[in-house]
Write an enzyme that holds these catalytic residues in place. Sequence first.
Site, PDB file in Angstrom:
ATOM      1  CG  ASP A  81      32.574  27.424  88.315  1.00 11.83           C
ATOM      2  OD1 ASP A  81      32.037  28.341  88.961  1.00 11.83           O
ATOM      3  OD2 ASP A  81      32.351  27.228  87.111  1.00 11.83           O
TER       4      ASP A  81
ATOM      5  CG  HIS B 283      29.905  27.418  84.555  1.00 10.00           C
ATOM      6  ND1 HIS B 283      30.212  28.236  85.613  1.00 10.00           N
ATOM      7  CD2 HIS B 283      28.705  27.823  84.096  1.00 10.00           C
ATOM      8  CE1 HIS B 283      29.223  29.087  85.803  1.00 10.00           C
ATOM      9  NE2 HIS B 283      28.294  28.861  84.891  1.00 10.00           N
TER      10      HIS B 283
END
Length: 461
Positions: A118, A24
Amino acid sequence: MNKQHDNINKPPHVLVITFPAQGHINPLIQFSKRLTSKGVKTTLVTTIFFLNSNFANKTNTSSEIEAISDGFDEGGLASADSPESYIKTFREVGSRSLADLIKKLQSEGTIIDAIIYDSMMTWVLEVAMEFEIKGGSFFTQACSVNMVYYHVHKGLICLPPGPTVSVPGLPQLQRWETPSFVHNYGPYPTWSEMMFNQFVNMDNARWVFANSFFQLEKEVIEWMRKMWKLKVIGPTIPSMYLDKRLEDDTDYVFNIFKPYLNECMNWLNDKPKKSVVYVSFGSLAQLESEQVEEIAWGLSDSNVNFLWVVRDEEKAKLPKEFLDTKIPKKGMVVAWCKQLDVLAHESIGCFVTHCGFNSTLEAISQGVPIVAMPQWTDQPTNAKCIEDIWGVGVTVKVNENEIVSRGNLRSCIKTIMEDERGVAIRKNAEKWRSLAKLAADEGGSSDKDIDEFVSELKHKC
Ligand code: UDP
């Protein structure tokens, strides 16, 4: 020069807030590098634990780095009682910690023009809005996968789903081709809900970003663009493996392990072109011992050269006889490698992968054909795209116990390495490699989307 004029001339400044996991964090850092190269100042924000505990090559980033607390500064996610308690605490403590960071930066005279986060961390947008800062939600996973999650979020796909699932822009999916959080909701409700909830406040985000490229997921992207101001800016792999325009961008910044770089490269260097099968299941997957054994004998029966990444915590699952007799002959097992260097090496003939999205994009951008062995989360849907949409690989079938047998693995490796079908797949892989590079290169679709974003920042739109 008065202060107001000074601020007009300053480069725009973006805070980039990441979720603390290798797959991520790197896409957002890579995007930051592109922004920096176009005159934007970026400050990367990760958790205190992640920053202290990972192998970071900070010389590889032009961002400033700041840390916030997730409430688990000593042990991170692994030290939480449950994923649920981690996510809840991260939201509460992280919100306060991020607000404190913004106040600190502002008190030092820093203007923050946007916060990119994110997409799983929806609470960041709430904090940004408190400070009247524009937010941009960033999908690190494929648009196709996110569209399935969106349809679950909207109640258009029920749980458990029926035998087939329809989503605009994608061929009909069999139940098992949806992400595991959809077709197997039970074991990981916290992670499933986190994926479905990415969309709770997305309409308030000024931008939505995706780590993909337009050609790769054209239909889905066009559909998503009806809802959000979507910028598709990938693939976010280091420029030197793609368009080569950012000279310093030769590697990712974070690695959860230190790679065995020289060992791998020396071993690959004397192997014939396209003769090696590279095998890796990423940073998280834990395979059943029986599965590891089947892979071992499948590779050995294939009689090919193989480089296999088996993380230290998985190593005990390797059969002793295989280690003693097979490895010295044809193969090499390492705990971690520099995957991009391996994929870019001319000796590599195919990639047996769990189909994590970073690994998928890396294989596509290096033109390496894939044997797909999806394990969980987004991987089954990525595998569907790999075989049926992009035509860059084959998916190996599992038996009634969800195990890939040595025979099935051997037969898929043979398809790619020796058969007529493998030739067509390799040709497709080459095509996608060129398209990925074109997208990232000057004037390509991803480059244009980044330019548009930068221009909006500079003009404070
Ligand atoms: N990776 C690596 N060395 C290895 C195995 C993996 O550098 O030996 C990197 C790989 O290049 C990719 C990331 O780890 O960038 C894995 O991300 P992915 O999304 O594929 O899978 P995840 O680890 O999130 O399941």
